[in-house]
Scaffold this motif. Structure first.
Motif, short mmCIF file in Angstrom:
data_model
loop_
_atom_site.label_atom_id
_atom_site.label_comp_id
_atom_site.label_asym_id
_atom_site.label_seq_id
_atom_site.Cartn_x
_atom_site.Cartn_y
_atom_site.Cartn_z
N MET A 56 0.78 -1.18 0.06
CA MET A 56 0.03 0.24 -0.03
C MET A 56 0.97 1.24 -0.01
O MET A 56 1.98 1.48 0.75
CB MET A 56 -1.01 -0.16 1.21
CG MET A 56 -1.80 1.42 1.23
SD MET A 56 -3.09 0.95 2.57
CE MET A 56 -2.22 1.94 3.70
N THR A 77 1.79 5.15 0.92
CA THR A 77 1.68 6.18 2.00
C THR A 77 2.04 7.40 1.71
O THR A 77 2.57 7.68 0.48
CB THR A 77 2.38 5.68 3.30
OG1 THR A 77 3.56 5.75 2.91
CG2 THR A 77 1.96 4.14 3.59
N GLU A 120 -6.02 10.78 4.69
CA GLU A 120 -4.91 10.20 3.74
C GLU A 120 -5.30 9.19 2.95
O GLU A 120 -4.53 8.15 2.70
CB GLU A 120 -3.68 10.21 4.53
CG GLU A 120 -2.99 11.62 5.02
CD GLU A 120 -1.79 11.40 5.58
OE1 GLU A 120 -1.15 10.18 6.22
OE2 GLU A 120 -1.26 12.43 6.43
N THR A 121 -6.79 8.94 2.82
CA THR A 121 -7.11 7.61 2.16
C THR A 121 -7.35 7.80 0.68
O THR A 121 -7.31 6.85 -0.10
CB THR A 121 -8.60 7.06 2.73
OG1 THR A 121 -9.43 8.16 2.58
CG2 THR A 121 -8.33 6.61 4.17
N THR A 122 -7.31 9.07 0.14
CA THR A 122 -7.64 9.44 -1.05
C THR A 122 -6.48 10.35 -1.45
O THR A 122 -6.00 11.26 -0.82
CB THR A 122 -8.97 9.88 -1.71
OG1 THR A 122 -9.10 11.22 -0.94
CG2 THR A 122 -10.01 8.91 -1.20
N HIS A 174 -8.15 6.03 -4.83
CA HIS A 174 -8.07 5.29 -3.49
C HIS A 174 -6.51 4.82 -3.23
O HIS A 174 -6.16 3.95 -3.82
CB HIS A 174 -9.14 4.21 -3.28
CG HIS A 174 -10.52 4.62 -3.49
ND1 HIS A 174 -11.22 5.20 -2.75
CD2 HIS A 174 -11.25 4.50 -4.72
CE1 HIS A 174 -12.47 5.84 -3.36
NE2 HIS A 174 -12.40 5.09 -4.61
N VAL A 175 -5.95 5.39 -2.26
CA VAL A 175 -4.65 5.20 -1.98
C VAL A 175 -4.28 3.63 -1.66
O VAL A 175 -3.26 3.03 -2.06
CB VAL A 175 -4.05 6.10 -0.85
CG1 VAL A 175 -2.51 5.85 -0.57
CG2 VAL A 175 -4.13 7.53 -1.25
N ALA A 176 -5.38 3.07 -0.91
CA ALA A 176 -5.38 1.62 -0.37
C ALA A 176 -5.17 0.71 -1.67
O ALA A 176 -4.60 -0.34 -1.62
CB ALA A 176 -6.39 1.18 0.24
N ARG A 177 -5.56 1.38 -2.74
CA ARG A 177 -5.76 0.43 -3.87
C ARG A 177 -4.47 0.69 -5.09
O ARG A 177 -4.57 -0.12 -6.11
CB ARG A 177 -6.92 0.59 -4.71
CG ARG A 177 -8.28 -0.12 -3.92
CD ARG A 177 -9.52 0.17 -4.64
NE ARG A 177 -10.37 -0.52 -3.74
CZ ARG A 177 -11.65 0.18 -3.65
NH1 ARG A 177 -12.03 1.12 -4.05
NH2 ARG A 177 -12.45 -0.62 -2.93
N ASP A 187 -0.70 0.78 -6.46
CA ASP A 187 0.68 0.21 -6.03
C ASP A 187 1.85 1.04 -6.12
O ASP A 187 1.62 2.47 -6.78
CB ASP A 187 0.75 -1.09 -6.96
CG ASP A 187 1.00 -0.83 -8.45
OD1 ASP A 187 1.76 0.22 -8.75
OD2 ASP A 187 0.38 -1.59 -9.32
N HIS A 188 2.78 0.77 -6.05
CA HIS A 188 4.03 1.86 -5.76
C HIS A 188 4.39 2.34 -7.34
O HIS A 188 4.70 3.40 -7.59
CB HIS A 188 5.29 1.49 -5.15
CG HIS A 188 4.96 1.17 -3.60
ND1 HIS A 188 4.31 0.48 -2.92
CD2 HIS A 188 5.61 2.19 -2.93
CE1 HIS A 188 4.47 0.54 -1.66
NE2 HIS A 188 5.12 1.91 -1.54
#
Length: 113
Positions: free
Chosen positions: A1, A3, A42-44, A81-84, A86-87
């Motif tokens: 995830m 950050t 910090e979720t989006t 959506h940050v959780a979805r 990838d780097h």
């Protein structure tokens, strides 16, 4: 995830980029132009993206990307959506957002072509 720290690490390497906290939101900008901004929780993450291409981006992956709020639709901006994320995607989106707001010669120096 991904950050905020991951984005920060990349943004620090981009010329003229600076980090700011505005109304409890982390934002990265060049001069006065914001190219990446996080929601308060910090979720989006919102980022600069060509208006004419954002619908195609959202259609390609609607679970990841979405339109900004109505008041921001006039800007070259899209959200994810940050959780979805990838780097690799994050690096590409942040770098391309930065490219949109810096002079062309500077983007060429950093990224080539």
């Amino acid at each position: 995830m991904v950050t905020v720290a991951d984005v920060r690490a990349l943004a620090r390497t981009l010329p003229r980029s600076s980090e700011h906290v505005i109304r409890d939101r982390v934002k990265f900008r060049v001069g006065s132009i914001v190219y990446v901004a996080f929601s308060r929780d910090e979720t989006t993450m919102g980022f600069a993206y060509p208006k004419e291409e954002r619908d195609a981006l959202i259609v390609a992956d609607p679970d990841l990307f979405f339109l900004p709020g109505a008041s921001d639709l006039r800007f070259n901006w899209v959200c994810c959506h940050v959780a979805r994320l990838d780097h690799g995607q994050m690096a590409e989106l942040v770098t391309e957002a930065w490219r949109m707001v810096v002079p062309k010669f500077l983007a060429r120096q950093r990224l080539g072509g």
